[in-house]
Every structure is written in C-alpha cells, then in structure tokens.
Motif scaffolding. Structure first.
Motif, PDB file in Angstrom:
ATOM      1  N   VAL A  54       0.912  -1.157  -0.009  1.00 20.57           N
ATOM      2  CA  VAL A  54       0.051   0.066   0.022  1.00 20.57           C
ATOM      3  C   VAL A  54       0.784   1.085  -0.158  1.00 20.57           C
ATOM      4  N   ALA A  55       0.462   2.127  -0.932  1.00 24.34           N
ATOM      5  CA  ALA A  55       1.268   3.343  -1.052  1.00 24.34           C
ATOM      6  C   ALA A  55       0.687   4.605   0.025  1.00 24.34           C
ATOM      7  N   GLY A  56      -0.732   4.313   0.080  1.00 25.65           N
ATOM      8  CA  GLY A  56      -1.307   5.373   1.118  1.00 25.65           C
ATOM      9  C   GLY A  56      -2.680   4.850   1.524  1.00 25.65           C
ATOM     10  N   LEU A  57      -3.099   5.404   2.613  1.00 25.58           N
ATOM     11  CA  LEU A  57      -4.407   5.121   3.243  1.00 25.58           C
ATOM     12  C   LEU A  57      -5.039   6.622   3.308  1.00 25.58           C
ATOM     13  N   PHE A  58      -6.145   6.316   2.716  1.00 28.63           N
ATOM     14  CA  PHE A  58      -7.128   7.731   2.715  1.00 28.63           C
ATOM     15  C   PHE A  58      -8.690   7.228   3.063  1.00 28.63           C
ATOM     16  N   ALA A  59      -9.100   8.258   3.500  1.00 35.50           N
ATOM     17  CA  ALA A  59     -10.812   8.181   3.818  1.00 35.50           C
ATOM     18  C   ALA A  59     -11.450   9.316   3.173  1.00 35.50           C
ATOM     19  N   ASP A  60     -12.558   9.039   2.824  1.00 38.97           N
ATOM     20  CA  ASP A  60     -13.633  10.031   2.309  1.00 38.97           C
ATOM     21  C   ASP A  60     -13.127  10.876   1.142  1.00 38.97           C
ATOM     22  N   ARG A  80      -2.382  13.764  -3.815  1.00 38.16           N
ATOM     23  CA  ARG A  80      -1.251  14.247  -3.868  1.00 38.16           C
ATOM     24  C   ARG A  80      -0.715  14.630  -5.475  1.00 38.16           C
ATOM     25  N   ARG A 103     -15.812   4.106   1.771  1.00 44.71           N
ATOM     26  CA  ARG A 103     -15.272   5.141   2.477  1.00 44.71           C
ATOM     27  C   ARG A 103     -13.753   5.089   2.195  1.00 44.71           C
ATOM     28  N   TRP A 104     -13.150   3.823   2.693  1.00 49.42           N
ATOM     29  CA  TRP A 104     -11.741   4.043   2.550  1.00 49.42           C
ATOM     30  C   TRP A 104     -11.153   3.702   1.152  1.00 49.42           C
TER      31      TRP A 104
ATOM     32  N   GLU B 333      -9.000   9.617  13.458  1.00 52.85           N
ATOM     33  CA  GLU B 333      -8.969   8.998  11.989  1.00 52.85           C
ATOM     34  C   GLU B 333      -7.996   9.636  11.167  1.00 52.85           C
ATOM     35  N   ILE B 337      -4.676   7.753   9.855  1.00 54.23           N
ATOM     36  CA  ILE B 337      -4.072   7.802   8.518  1.00 54.23           C
ATOM     37  C   ILE B 337      -2.969   8.434   8.268  1.00 54.23           C
ATOM     38  N   ILE B 340      -0.382   5.985   9.327  1.00 49.78           N
ATOM     39  CA  ILE B 340      -0.257   4.825   8.372  1.00 49.78           C
ATOM     40  C   ILE B 340       0.594   5.252   7.329  1.00 49.78           C
ATOM     41  N   ASN B 341       0.346   6.258   6.640  1.00 51.80           N
ATOM     42  CA  ASN B 341       1.042   7.121   5.585  1.00 51.80           C
ATOM     43  C   ASN B 341       2.307   7.137   6.125  1.00 51.80           C
ATOM     44  N   ILE B 344       4.195   4.039   6.218  1.00 55.07           N
ATOM     45  CA  ILE B 344       4.466   3.476   4.812  1.00 55.07           C
ATOM     46  C   ILE B 344       5.542   4.214   4.272  1.00 55.07           C
ATOM     47  N   GLU B 345       5.599   5.562   4.436  1.00 55.05           N
ATOM     48  CA  GLU B 345       6.739   6.415   3.931  1.00 55.05           C
ATOM     49  C   GLU B 345       8.090   5.956   4.790  1.00 55.05           C
TER      50      GLU B 345
END
Lengths: 157, 492
Positions: A54-60, A80, A103-104, B333, B337, B340-341, B344-345
């Motif tokens: 996973v490169a990134g986790l985002f929501a909404d 980004r 959402r995610w 949240e 996030i 988490i990011n 990951i970085e």
C-alpha cells in the motif's frame, strides 16, 4: 487498546498514563521480523492487506465516476497531484456491490490504482509467515487483483 | 155562564137555592103551623077555657052552696062575703063563657045556666034573709028548705053546666078533628111541597155536584199526578241525598288519604332537602379537593415541564458533545491515516525511517486510543441520549397522563359543579314541593270544610226531602180524600 471502563473520569488519566509510559519504553533495537498488515473489512468480512503493498491510506476522498465504466470501476480520485483509478474491492473479491460507496481507499504501491473498501480496523503487526491468512484473516493478493484489473480494462477496451 | 162561576159562587148559589127552598117550605110550613096553631089555640084556649070555666062554674057554685050552707048554719057574715065572692066568680066565669062561646047551643046553655044561677041566687038570698031572722030552732026547716029548694037548682045548674060541658066537649072533639084534618092536609101539602122542593134540590144538587165533581175531580187528579211526580222527585232527592252522603264519606276517606299522602310527600321533600344539603356540602368538599388536586397536578406538570426542558437541554448538550466527539473521531482517524501513511513512508525510507516508524506507530496507537475512547464516550453519549429520550418519552407519557388526569380532574370538577347545580335545583324543587304540599294541605283542609258544609247541606237536604216526602204523602192522602169526597172510589 486500553482497558474499557465505564467511568470516563478514569479514562483520561489512563490515557495520560499510557502515553507517558510509551516514552519510558526504550526503542526496540532490532525489530522482530514482522509484517505490518492493514486489518480491513469488506462486506462484513475481515481481510488483511500487506502494508508494503500500500502506498497510502485515505478516507472520504471524492471519487469522480466515469460514464460507461466497466463493472467495479468506481471512478477517478486525486492524491497528491496524481490521479488514480478507484476500483471496488468488493466486486473484485466477488462480493456484491454495496449500496453505500466505500469510504476507505488504499492506493496500491507503484500503480495508479486504488482499492476501495468498507472499513479500516487498524494496523496489525503479525509474525511473518507464508500462507493466505494473516491473524486469521484472508490476505488480499494485491498483485493478483492488479492483473485482474488489467484484464478487465483490456476486456472492456 | 155558570161555568165561569167560582166554586164559592156555585156553592153559594146552590145554598141560596136550598135556602130559598127552605124558606119557601118554611113559609108554607109556618103558615100551615100558624093555622094549626091557631086552631089548636082556639081548641086549647077557647074550648078548654070553656070547659075549665064550666068546671069553675061548678066549683063556684059549690062554694056558693057551701057558703050558703055555712051561712044558713052559722049565720055569720063571713059566709055572706064568701057567697058574694063565689057569685062574683061564677058570674065572671059565665061572662068569660059568654064571651068565648061561639055556638048557638052553647050560648043558649049559658043563658040557661045564668037563669038557673039567678034563680038559685034568689032562693039563696031568700033563705039567707030567712036565716037572719030565724032562730036556731028552725034550723031543720032551713036545712030542709036548703035541700028542697037549693038542691034542685044546684042540680039543674050542674046539669046545665054538664050539658054545656058536653057540648063544649063535642065542639072540642069536632074542632080537634077539624084541626087534625087541617093538620093532615097541611102535612100532606107540606110533604108534597117538600117532595117537589126535594126533587128540585136534588136536581140542583146533582147538577152542582156533577160540576163540582168534574172540576174538583180534574183539579184533584192534577194534584194527584203532581203529588205523585213530587213524590217521585222527593224520592229521587232522598236517594240523591243518600248517594251524596255516601259519596261524601268516600270523599272524606279520600281526603284523609290525600292529607296523609301530602304529609308523606312533605316529609319526603324535607328528607330530600336534607340529603341535598348534605350532598351539596360533600360536593363542595369534593370540589375543594379537586381544586387542590388540580393545583398539585399543575405543580406536577410544571415540574415535568421543567424536567422536559432540562432533558432537552441535556439532549442538546449531549449533541454538542457528540459534535465534539465527532471532531475527536475525525482527528483520531485523520491522525491514524497520517500515521499509517507516515509508517508507509518510513518503511520506504529504510533504516533511517525506523525511529520515525516508531514515532509513527506511537502516533497511530495514540490515535487508536483516542478512537477507542471516542467510541466509548460516544456509546456513553448514546446511552445518555437514550436515557434522555426515554426520560423525555416517559415525561411525555407522564405529561400526557398528567394532561389526562388534569382533564379528568376538570371533568370531575365540572361534574361536582353540575352536582352542586343539580343539588341547588333539587333543593329548590324540594322547597317548592314542600310549599305546594303545604298549599295542597291547606286547600285539602278547605275542601274538607267545604265537604263538611256539603255534608251538612246534604243532611239538611235529606231531612227536607224527608219532610217533602211527608208533605207529599200528606198531599197525596189529602188528594185521595178530596177525590173520595167528590167521587165514589173506583171498584178494584
């Protein structure tokens, strides 16, 4: 997780205590061989996704739907400065389409692709092992899914 | 004409006729009687007088003779007087005879008597003269002379007198026979007259009685029928009075019952009035209680409204807290996030990112903790919200119940007021009933008095009808008698 207590008055004190204790602990010299997985939920079922994939986790995030899109393609989203295609993990895993859009978003590493899922439960550090399960959860094979997506894209084009 | 005469006049006329007949008969009878009486009178006065005088002649002569004898014997003067007296008497008698005698034979005999007496007297005087001068010794010769001379004259005198008497007797007998014949004829005439007059009277009587009978009969029959009707009416009146008396008794009984009933009604009305008073007092008490209860219910509702408003405030506040929690959640949240990011970085950075990965982990853990606490707080808030809702709902239910109770109290108060109103009406009605029963009682008592008066009047009517009946029966009897007077009773 801290111990659940019905009394909120003690909660703040415990939080502070736990926070403070975290600084007291020395940093681990050598991390054990662990895998970080994201515990997610798709259609009420628990899955695991390797954090390395996973490169990134985002929501909404705003997903812009595409007209005449193949089944499973929810739309496009911007992260980004880059635009990625958002695919529905439910459809890809074989579940039915949900009425509520997930959402995610988990942006796949190295591919302008994002997988949408319902719930993010947390980050798990599980011992590194082989197998389709991590902590009792079926592991989502991202590479396989990417191939599947390419095939579908090619099929529809 | 005679039909218009009154009874008085008719009867007077009849009587007048009868009187006339009687007068006529009387006149006739009187005249007949008078003639008879005259005849008898004559018979009595004349003829008897003649006989008596004739007898007196004898007596006078005897006196004279005895006086003469005495004189001749004694020669006293007193005998002379006696002789004179006797002679005077004799002469008087002879005078009377002469006057009375009517027949020739009688007169002749009277003269004979007179002459005989004169002779006798002469002889007597002669002898007396002789005696006066004579002495006692020639008494025998005197006596002889007396016997020889006087006696034959005396006998003659007596014979004449006897003859006169006989004549008079014959005359008397004849006169008596004549008188009897006269009387018989008169009687016959009278009888005939009487018979005729009787017939006339009978005729008149018949006519009069027929007229009177007819008229009186008609009047009597009218009276009888009227008296019969009157009797019937009096009977009816008596019956009516009796029935009225019975009805009076019944009415009296009914009035007594009415009075008793009125008294009962009055007592009942009084009882009702009492009960109404008690009910009014109880209703007022109930009203007061209801007012108090209403007030407490109002207080309860106010309390409940306060509770609801407080609960609403609590709900708002918890919503605000929810908002804060939402912010916290969102923060956690987002922090997660980011962590988490960052991890990951950090994983992409290699070893240099390990310490950064640690910090990122701690950040993540913190975010997790925050998320967990937020979840707990949210669940608590949800509990509070649920409790608030439950409380509000309960309060609403309670409020509804209070409203219902309040409404019911209002209804009860209304009912109490209605009861009070009805009780007032009942009290008025009871008072009116009492008044009207009092009026009724007094009216009934007046009726009682009137009934007593009527009963009295009925009794008087009964008495008077009894009297009327008596009078009527008397009238009937009178009319019957009257009818019997005017006509013979009808044969059954």
């Amino acid at each position: 997780m801290s111990e659940r207590s019905p009394l909120l008055t003690n909660h703040a004190a415990r939080m502070r205590q736990a926070f403070d204790q975290a600084f007291a602990v020395a940093p681990p010299s050598a991390p054990p061989p662990q895998d970080a997985v994201l515990a997610i939920q798709v259609n009420g079922q628990g899955y695991a996704m390797r954090l390395s994939e996973v490169a990134g986790l985002f929501a909404d995030r705003a997903i812009t739907p595409l007209g005449a899109a193949p089944a499973g393609l929810l739309g496009l989203a911007g992260f980004r400065g880059s635009v990625v295609a958002v695919w529905d993990l439910r459809r890809l895993l074989g579940h039915s389409e949900s009425k509520v859009p997930p959402r995610w978003l988990a942006v796949v590493a190295g591919v302008p692709l994002a997988l949408a899922f319902d719930e993010y439960e947390g980050l798990l550090r599980v011992p590194r092992e082989e197998g389709a399960f991590r902590d009792g959860r079926p592991l989502v094979d991202v590479a396989l899914l990417v191939d599947e997506i390419r095939r579908r894209k090619a099929g529809s084009a | 004409m005679t039909d218009h005469w009154t009874f008085n006049r008719k009867i007077a006329a009849g009587f007048a006729m009868a009187v006339l007949f009687a007068v006529v008969i009387g006149a006739v009878a009187v005249s007949a009687l008078r003639s008879i009486v005259a005849a008898n009178e004559r018979l009595l006065s004349v003829n008897t007088q003649l006989l008596i005088d004739a007898a007196r002649l004898d007596a006078a002569l005897e006196r004279k003779v005895s006086a003469g004898r005495g004189l001749l014997l004694s020669g006293e003067d007193r005998f002379v007087d006696q002789i004179r007296e006797g002679r005077a008497e004799l002469l008087a008698a002879v005078e009377r005879l002469r006057r009375l005698a009517e027949s020739d034979e009688g007169l002749r005999l009277i003269e004979a008597i007179v002459s005989t007496e004169q002779v006798h007297q002469q002889i007597l005087e002669r002898l007396a003269a002789q005696r006066r001068v004579m002495t006692m010794t020639s008494m025998d010769a005197l006596v002889r002379a007396f016997d020889e001379q006087l006696a034959p004259r005396r006998d003659q005198f007596q014979a004449s007198v006897r003859a006169f008497s006989t004549l008079q007797e014959q005359l008397m007998t004849r006169a008596r026979q004549e008188a009897q014949a006269n009387a018989s004829s008169t009687i016959a005439f009278l009888a005939a007259a009487v018979a005729v007059l009787l017939v006339l009277a009978a005729l008149v009587t018949y006519v009069l009685t027929r007229t009177l009978q007819r008229q009186i009969g008609t009047a009597v029959s009218h009276v009888q029928s009227s008296s019969a009707e009157l009797q019937a009416a009096a009977n009816q009146q008596a019956t009516g009075a009796r029935e009225q008396a019975i009805a009076m008794v019944q009415i009296n009984t009914t009035i007594g019952e009415l009075l008793a009933t009125a008294r009962q009604i009055s007592e009942s009305a009084q009882r009702v009035s009492e009960i109404a008073k008690q009910t009014l007092a109880a209703a007022r008490t109930g009203d007061g209680t209801v007012v108090e209860a209403n007030e407490s219910v109002g207080a309860i509702r106010r309390q409940m409204d306060q509770v609801v408003s407080h609960m609403m405030e609590l709900g708002k506040k918890s919503q605000q807290i929810g908002g804060v929690l939402d912010i916290l959640s969102e923060l956690a949240e987002q922090t997660n996030i980011l962590a988490i990011n960052a991890t990951i970085e950090a994983a992409g950075a290699g070893d240099a990112g390990n310490r950064f990965a640690v910090v990122a982990d701690e950040i993540r853990e913190l975010a997790d903790r925050v998320a967990g606490s937020t979840k707990e707080v949210r669940s608590l808030i949800e509990d509070v919200r649920g409790a608030v809702n439950t409380t509000v709902m309960a309060t609403e239910t309670g409020s509804k119940a209070v409203d219902t109770g309040s409404r019911q109290f209002a209804e009860v108060a209304t009912a109490f007021r209605q009861i009070a109103g009805l009780v007032a009406t009942t009290t008025d009605a009871a008072r009116e009933i009492e008044l009207s029963t009092k009026q009724q009682t007094s009216a009934v008592e007046q009726v009682n008095m009137a009934i007593a008066n009527v009963a009295q009047a009925t009794r008087e009517t009964e008495v008077s009808s009894g009297q009327t009946l008596d009078t009527v029966s008397q009238l009937a009897n009178l009319s019957r008698d009257l009818s019997r007077l005017v006509q013979a009773p009808a044969t059954a």
